[in-house]
Design a protein around this motif. Structure first.
Motif: not given
Length: 420
Positions: A305-311
């Motif tokens: 979830a964090n990686a998607r938000a950061l992307a």
């Protein structure tokens, strides 16, 4: 009050009881350790291959098990006195096999590259043809680099990604497999942020009579937590690391079916390695135990979830995010729209306290940046922090590094990797 080893240990109990002795005997190395702890605690560690071990893993790594020479396998060692380390290794093997649903696990490889070397040694002969992701598209050094044993000993054919989408070109994979009839096909990469279709690769491997080797060094921790599909039912051998998202010690492991167990074990020892590092094997057992707990599943889903938000936030700041996002902990992006090439961007971000890698970008001579969210998620950061990190990236590349560095220190200070 003067800073002493005892006061430091009270502030940082993760250092363990031996740190005071180390500080007295070798203050230079003690200072390096303290300096590294300070670096980790005051910056943002966004290298996709890094994470923070738990205190329990670090305790096993720093244990007297480091003293034991243990060539061979449990019950069949070349040294005496292995009764207790045999217990530790059996625990690690059983936990790994159960965690990943594999019939057999070998937990001795010293690294992910050592695990890949052992897989090749078990299944291939020098000169065999191997199909793997090309290095410009995210392949690893062990996938055919001429500077690596793989490129010197085997004939590697590289597959790539679609020019527009950045996704694996599966039709190209099938065509190359039919044309070159490889002895093995490798699925996996170090800079591809999407889940590969393991079933499709299995189908192609079966069609041309090839072994399927999954290099799951990056996603294996997500697999353990149920946040990524598993390659185990499809691959003949799965190679992996025990650090990265898995949060264990630096090292490797191999998973396979019972029919290949003896070949894999003999390829690790005695063919490619000597004695196992028993402190590391025990630390791997600890990590596998931690990964089997419900909290680890929650953690891995938050990593994604964090990686998607950061992307998404990086794209909003004008970074060109490859494949349009991510399915995993890993993001690759081109900072060129902000006026920086990958190496330059990495330097500017590092100066502001944000550590990333640079990587090749498909179909171009420039380099991009590669980053991951495993470590910052371990620290407790969530989506709001990811949005702010993307803003700080953009500010740093636009020349506000000094201001950004101060905010990075404040942000990191709110999420210590090892709370006192």
């Amino acid at each position: 009050m003067p800073v002493t080893a005892s006061s430091v240990q009270q502030e940082h109990p993760v250092l363990g009881a031996g740190f005071e002795a180390l500080s007295r005997q070798d203050p230079e190395i003690a200072d390096v350790i303290l300096g590294e702890m300070g670096r980790e605690a005051t910056g943002l560690q966004l290298i996709a291959a890094e994470n923070f071990c738990s205190p329990a893993v670090l305790a096993a790594l720093g244990s007297p098990l480091a003293n034991k020479y243990a060539e061979g396998y449990p019950g069949a060692r070349h040294h005496g006195g292995c009764e207790l380390v045999d217990v530790a290794e059996r625990i690690a093997i059983d936990r790994a096999a159960t965690l990943f649903g594999a019939e057999h696990a070998n937990v001795q490889p010293h690294s992910g590259s050592a695990a890949v070397l052992a897989a090749y040694a078990a299944l291939l002969r020098p000169g065999d043809t191997v199909l793997a992701m090309g290095l410009p598209y995210g392949g690893h050094l062990t996938h055919g680099s001429p500077a690596n044993f793989s490129g010197r000993w085997f004939n590697f054919i590289g597959y790539g990604v679609d020019h527009e989408s950045g996704l694996i070109d599966y039709e190209q994979v099938r065509l190359l497999a039919r044309t070159h009839r490889p002895r093995a096909i490798v699925v996996g990469s170090i800079a591809y942020p999407r889940h590969p279709d393991y079933a499709y690769f299995r189908e192609i491997a079966d069609e041309v009579g090839a072994y399927l080797i999954a290099d799951a060094a990056h996603p294996i921790g997500l697999v353990a937590g149920g946040a990524a599909p598993t390659p185990v039912p499809y691959a003949d051998v799965v190679c992996a690391t025990t650090h990265k998202v898995l949060r264990g010690p630096r090292g490797g492991m191999l998973l396979c079916g019972a029919e290949l167990a003896e070949r894999i074990d003999r390829a690790v020892f005695p063919f490619t390695q000597g004695g196992a590092q028993m402190h590391s094997v025990a630390a791997k057992a600890v990590a596998f135990g931690e990964a089997a707990a419900p909290a680890f599943s929650t953690y891995t889903h938050q990593v994604v979830a964090n990686a998607r938000a950061l992307a998404d936030a990086l794209a909003a700041e004008d970074f060109a995010v490859t494949t349009g996002g991510t399915d995993t902990h890993l993001i690759t992006a081109d900072p060129a729209p902000l006026g920086a090439e990958g190496r330059t961007a990495r330097g500017l971000l590092a100066a502001a306290g944000m550590v990333v890698d640079c990587c090749a970008l498909p179909y171009g001579d420039e380099r991009g940046i590669r980053l991951g969210t495993a470590a910052v998620t371990t620290q407790g950061m969530r989506e709001p922090e990811m949005a702010r990190i993307a803003e700080l990236f953009a500010l740093a590349l636009r020349g506000e590094g000094r201001k950004v560095a101060a905010e990075v220190r404040d942000l990191a200070g709110n999420f210590p990797p090892y709370p006192a």
